[in-house]
Design a protein around this motif. Structure first.
Motif, PDB file in Angstrom:
ATOM      1  N   ASN A 185       0.834  -1.214   0.000  1.00 32.81           N
ATOM      2  CA  ASN A 185       0.000   0.000   0.000  1.00 32.81           C
ATOM      3  C   ASN A 185       0.865   1.260   0.000  1.00 32.81           C
ATOM      4  O   ASN A 185       0.562   2.231  -0.694  1.00 32.81           O
ATOM      5  CB  ASN A 185      -0.910   0.043   1.240  1.00 32.81           C
ATOM      6  CG  ASN A 185      -1.986  -1.022   1.213  1.00 32.81           C
ATOM      7  OD1 ASN A 185      -2.090  -1.829   2.126  1.00 32.81           O
ATOM      8  ND2 ASN A 185      -2.792  -1.033   0.175  1.00 32.81           N
TER       9      ASN A 185
ATOM     10  N   ALA B 204      -9.738   0.244  -0.196  1.00 36.57           N
ATOM     11  CA  ALA B 204     -10.436  -1.006   0.127  1.00 36.57           C
ATOM     12  C   ALA B 204      -9.451  -2.049   0.630  1.00 36.57           C
ATOM     13  O   ALA B 204      -9.739  -2.795   1.587  1.00 36.57           O
ATOM     14  CB  ALA B 204     -11.167  -1.520  -1.116  1.00 36.57           C
ATOM     15  N   ASP B 205      -8.269  -2.074   0.048  1.00 38.11           N
ATOM     16  CA  ASP B 205      -7.234  -3.029   0.446  1.00 38.11           C
ATOM     17  C   ASP B 205      -6.755  -2.763   1.874  1.00 38.11           C
ATOM     18  O   ASP B 205      -6.466  -3.701   2.634  1.00 38.11           O
ATOM     19  CB  ASP B 205      -6.048  -2.934  -0.531  1.00 38.11           C
ATOM     20  CG  ASP B 205      -5.121  -4.126  -0.394  1.00 38.11           C
ATOM     21  OD1 ASP B 205      -3.916  -3.924  -0.200  1.00 38.11           O
ATOM     22  OD2 ASP B 205      -5.624  -5.274  -0.452  1.00 38.11           O
TER      23      ASP B 205
ATOM     24  N   GLY C 229      -1.780  -9.194   7.344  1.00 35.75           N
ATOM     25  CA  GLY C 229      -2.286  -7.817   7.299  1.00 35.75           C
ATOM     26  C   GLY C 229      -1.461  -6.877   8.155  1.00 35.75           C
ATOM     27  O   GLY C 229      -0.232  -7.019   8.235  1.00 35.75           O
TER      28      GLY C 229
ATOM     29  N   ALA D  64      -8.666  -5.918   8.733  1.00 37.67           N
ATOM     30  CA  ALA D  64      -9.568  -7.015   9.120  1.00 37.67           C
ATOM     31  C   ALA D  64      -8.786  -8.325   9.256  1.00 37.67           C
ATOM     32  O   ALA D  64      -9.000  -9.097  10.200  1.00 37.67           O
ATOM     33  CB  ALA D  64     -10.680  -7.152   8.085  1.00 37.67           C
ATOM     34  N   LYS D  65      -7.854  -8.571   8.327  1.00 35.46           N
ATOM     35  CA  LYS D  65      -7.025  -9.803   8.379  1.00 35.46           C
ATOM     36  C   LYS D  65      -6.201  -9.832   9.662  1.00 35.46           C
ATOM     37  O   LYS D  65      -6.079 -10.876  10.314  1.00 35.46           O
ATOM     38  CB  LYS D  65      -6.056  -9.846   7.191  1.00 35.46           C
ATOM     39  CG  LYS D  65      -6.654 -10.351   5.907  1.00 35.46           C
ATOM     40  CD  LYS D  65      -5.596 -10.392   4.820  1.00 35.46           C
ATOM     41  CE  LYS D  65      -6.235 -10.643   3.480  1.00 35.46           C
ATOM     42  NZ  LYS D  65      -5.337 -10.363   2.362  1.00 35.46           N
TER      43      LYS D  65
ATOM     44  N   ALA E 126      -8.569  -1.540   4.315  1.00 35.86           N
ATOM     45  CA  ALA E 126      -9.626  -2.063   5.189  1.00 35.86           C
ATOM     46  C   ALA E 126      -9.517  -3.589   5.300  1.00 35.86           C
ATOM     47  O   ALA E 126      -9.636  -4.154   6.402  1.00 35.86           O
ATOM     48  CB  ALA E 126     -10.988  -1.656   4.655  1.00 35.86           C
ATOM     49  N   ASP E 127      -9.254  -4.268   4.187  1.00 32.96           N
ATOM     50  CA  ASP E 127      -9.122  -5.737   4.179  1.00 32.96           C
ATOM     51  C   ASP E 127      -7.968  -6.192   5.061  1.00 32.96           C
ATOM     52  O   ASP E 127      -8.081  -7.170   5.802  1.00 32.96           O
ATOM     53  CB  ASP E 127      -8.838  -6.246   2.753  1.00 32.96           C
ATOM     54  CG  ASP E 127     -10.090  -6.282   1.909  1.00 32.96           C
ATOM     55  OD1 ASP E 127      -9.967  -6.370   0.675  1.00 32.96           O
ATOM     56  OD2 ASP E 127     -11.191  -6.213   2.505  1.00 32.96           O
ATOM     57  N   ASN E 128      -6.849  -5.492   4.943  1.00 33.19           N
ATOM     58  CA  ASN E 128      -5.654  -5.892   5.698  1.00 33.19           C
ATOM     59  C   ASN E 128      -5.814  -5.673   7.201  1.00 33.19           C
ATOM     60  O   ASN E 128      -5.302  -6.467   7.997  1.00 33.19           O
ATOM     61  CB  ASN E 128      -4.429  -5.141   5.184  1.00 33.19           C
ATOM     62  CG  ASN E 128      -3.798  -5.853   3.991  1.00 33.19           C
ATOM     63  OD1 ASN E 128      -3.276  -6.957   4.131  1.00 33.19           O
ATOM     64  ND2 ASN E 128      -3.857  -5.249   2.829  1.00 33.19           N
TER      65      ASN E 128
END
Lengths: 198, 114
Positions: A173, B43-44, B59, B50-51, B46-48
């Motif tokens: 990121n 979005a990525d 994550g 959560a992981k 947020a996913d990481n």
């Protein structure tokens, strides 16, 4: 208004029109600078190497911030040189600040993203060209990368609370954002180069 | 000798539309693609986060997510600044081409007036 005043005004307008037509070249933004272009492309390669290298060593002593500090300092110094050059190029450029009204619209559409963006308020005396602003944003990304790498809480390595690192998922990121910022400047340089060769 | 205002207006309109059209095509192809990239990255993030909450070896923590979101904001500001620069360049090019067209078509007439 008297006939004499109307005649004087018409003459003035014609003189202005003629001088503009004679000049034929208006300059609001500085021309292409090959040194900035090459320098920025080299910086892009270097920062990608630093972050990729650091994330590959995450969780180990070799991947800590202390091992990479001198490489970050070098990147900062190179950016400082490019910013100084851009400022010199852009002495006569139009101010490139985000209009406050645009920022307000963005805050309504995407508040989370717009919350910390800066704008030049009306009447502000600070005037910067677009390339200077773009390169300062790149420098800001490098500063945040160092923050990411140097704080143990952001590494959060299980059983090693004091360790610093860039976690691999975070590196993806972080590099995406950094590259996008650098590429924004490169897009402008490319458009300038294209405009001058056509 | 008189200046044909209609002809002058058409020349200016044609050159400005053409010059600004080229510049605007560049902006309209660049900006949406960059906004899409930003959306994917947010979005990525947020996913990481959560992981990480499910397994701390994957994550990253919310604090890291906040710093990465800050980087996405900076990237967005850079994209908008680039759009501003491209717009200024398009305006500059349009004005230059209009003035050149006027000079080529009517320069002699303006000189005669003066």
């Amino acid at each position: 208004m008297t006939l004499k005043a109307v005649g004087r005004r018409r003459t003035l307008c014609l003189l202005l029109a003629a001088s503009l037509v004679a000049a034929c070249q208006i300059r609001f933004i500085s021309p292409y600078d090959a040194v900035l272009d090459t320098g920025l492309q080299e910086v892009r390669t270097s920062v990608n190497l630093v972050v990729t290298d650091a994330s590959a060593k995450a969780g180990k002593a070799e991947g800590t911030y202390e091992q990479f500090e001198s490489r970050y300092r070098e990147l900062d110094a190179r950016m400082g040189t490019l910013i100084a050059r851009a400022k010199t190029d852009e002495v006569a450029d139009l101010n490139c600040g985000l209009k406050a009204s645009y920022l307000e619209k963005l805050k309504l559409q995407a508040p989370a993203l717009a919350a910390q963006m800066s704008a030049v308020p009306p009447g502000a005396t600070e005037s910067k060209g677009c390339m200077t602003r773009l390169l300062e944003l790149v420098q800001k990304q490098f500063s945040t990368l160092q923050q990411l790498h140097s704080q143990p809480a952001l590494c959060a390595e299980p059983n090693k609370p004091e360790l610093t690192c860039i976690r691999p998922a975070a590196a993806v990121n972080a590099l995406s954002a950094t590259n996008q910022t650098i590429d924004a400047a490169l897009v402008v340089l490319s458009a300038k180069r294209k405009g001058e060769t056509e | 000798m008189t200046l044909d205002m209609n002809a002058l207006f058409q020349t200016m309109l044609t050159e400005a539309t053409s010059a600004f059209g080229d510049g605007w095509d560049h902006i309209t192809s660049y900006a949406p693609a960059e906004f899409r990239k930003l959306a994917v990255q947010v979005a990525d993030i947020a996913d990481n986060v959560a992981k990480y909450e499910l397994d701390p070896k994957t994550g990253y923590p919310p604090a890291t997510g906040r710093v990465l979101l800050q980087m996405q904001r900076t990237a967005l500001e850079a994209v908008l600044t680039a759009v501003t620069a491209l717009t200024i360049m398009a305006v500059q090019e349009a004005i230059t081409r209009v003035l050149t067209a006027i000079k080529n078509a009517f320069g002699g007439v303006l000189t005669a007036i003066l």
